[in-house]
Enzyme design. Structure first.
Site, short mmCIF file in Angstrom:
data_model
loop_
_atom_site.label_atom_id
_atom_site.label_comp_id
_atom_site.label_asym_id
_atom_site.label_seq_id
_atom_site.Cartn_x
_atom_site.Cartn_y
_atom_site.Cartn_z
N LYS A 74 5.19 -12.95 10.24
CA LYS A 74 6.13 -12.55 9.19
C LYS A 74 5.69 -11.28 8.46
O LYS A 74 6.51 -10.43 8.16
CB LYS A 74 6.30 -13.68 8.16
CG LYS A 74 7.08 -14.88 8.64
CD LYS A 74 7.41 -15.83 7.50
CE LYS A 74 6.18 -16.36 6.80
NZ LYS A 74 5.30 -17.18 7.69
N LYS A 123 6.10 -11.33 -2.56
CA LYS A 123 5.54 -12.56 -2.00
C LYS A 123 5.57 -13.61 -3.10
O LYS A 123 4.76 -13.58 -4.03
CB LYS A 123 4.09 -12.33 -1.54
CG LYS A 123 3.46 -13.52 -0.84
CD LYS A 123 3.97 -13.68 0.58
CE LYS A 123 3.21 -14.79 1.32
NZ LYS A 123 3.65 -14.92 2.72
N GLY A 148 -1.06 -8.16 17.61
CA GLY A 148 -2.21 -7.32 17.30
C GLY A 148 -1.93 -6.04 16.56
O GLY A 148 -2.86 -5.25 16.32
#
Length: 250
Positions: free
Chosen positions: A15, A37, A205
């Site tokens: 996410k 957040k 990654g």
């Protein structure tokens, strides 16, 4: 569309990388961006959180506003983590109010949830879906590529539909370097079970990239609807699988 809620079908599926990529493309287009957040769990005070990481990757210093409403040290659902820490939980209305305030000063606000759509925020069983409903904001669903993703994606889509929430689309949050047969088949199946378009595939990654390299590559990961150049048809033709398990590229 000034607010987008970014939710996953579960945890640890990319996410933050998807949020960072969407933010990077918006910044590149000249838009002011904030990442919110609501509840950061699993980190102690002073540690680098998801909002800060998305902002770091998405733009030059200060280009993206990063905001956390609460932080809890245990890596648990926000409601449980808040209770264990003896700290106030985050309420859905607080998330909506914070996003609306940021939207007054930014062209785009990305609200990144914790875990899946229906993870509890507080002791009243409020969820990120409740905040999205208060905001009347579309939800971008981040899903993994692997076996099992179809069920969790379908359940997330049903939950959104039941609440009258708009699903913007689905992004694969961590496309593997060596996709197996399930991942290849899921490219065609994910938009079908979600009832929404596939809007991107972020390689696994990418958090290890430098911010410059991340921003340079981001257009290749997301579709034009999110500001990128990713072509779902071309991606499926290259990485998908024909009946019988034969990759289309072979």
């Amino acid at each position: 569309m000034s607010v987008i809620v970014v939710s996953g079908t579960g945890t640890e599926i990319g996410k933050t990388m998807v949020t960072a990529a969407v933010a990077a493309l918006a910044v590149a287009a000249g838009r002011s961006v904030a990442v919110l957040k609501p509840a950061q769990t699993g980190l102690a005070a002073g540690e680098h959180g998801d909002a800060a990481e998305a902002a770091r990757l998405a733009g030059e210093a200060g280009a993206v506003t990063a905001v956390e409403l609460a932080r809890y040290p245990d890596p648990l659902a926000p409601a449980t983590a808040a209770q264990r820490a003896g700290l106030p939980p985050v309420r859905a209305h607080q998330v909506a109010e914070a996003a609306e305030d940021l939207a007054q000063e930014h062209d785009l606000v990305l609200v990144e949830g914790a875990g899946g759509l229906l993870v509890r925020l507080d002791d009243r069983d409020a969820t990120l879906a409740d905040a999205a409903k208060l905001l009347r904001a579309p939800v971008l669903v981040v899903a993994p590529a692997a076996l099992g993703t179809l069920n969790s994606t379908a359940l997330t889509a049903e939950a959104l539909h039941a609440r009258g929430l708009e699903q913007l689309g689905v992004v694969i949050g961590s496309w593997p370097r060596r996709p197996d047969l399930a991942a290849r088949c899921n490219l065609a199946d994910l938009p079908r079970v979600a009832g929404a378009p596939l809007l991107g595939a972020v390689p696994e990654g990418v958090g290890a990239l430098s911010p410059w390299a991340f921003r340079r590559a981001a257009p290749d990961w997301l579709s034009p609807r999110l500001g990128g150049s990713w072509d779902p048809s071309a991606f499926v033709a290259t990485h998908g699988s024909l009946p019988g398990g034969r990759p289309e590229e072979e």
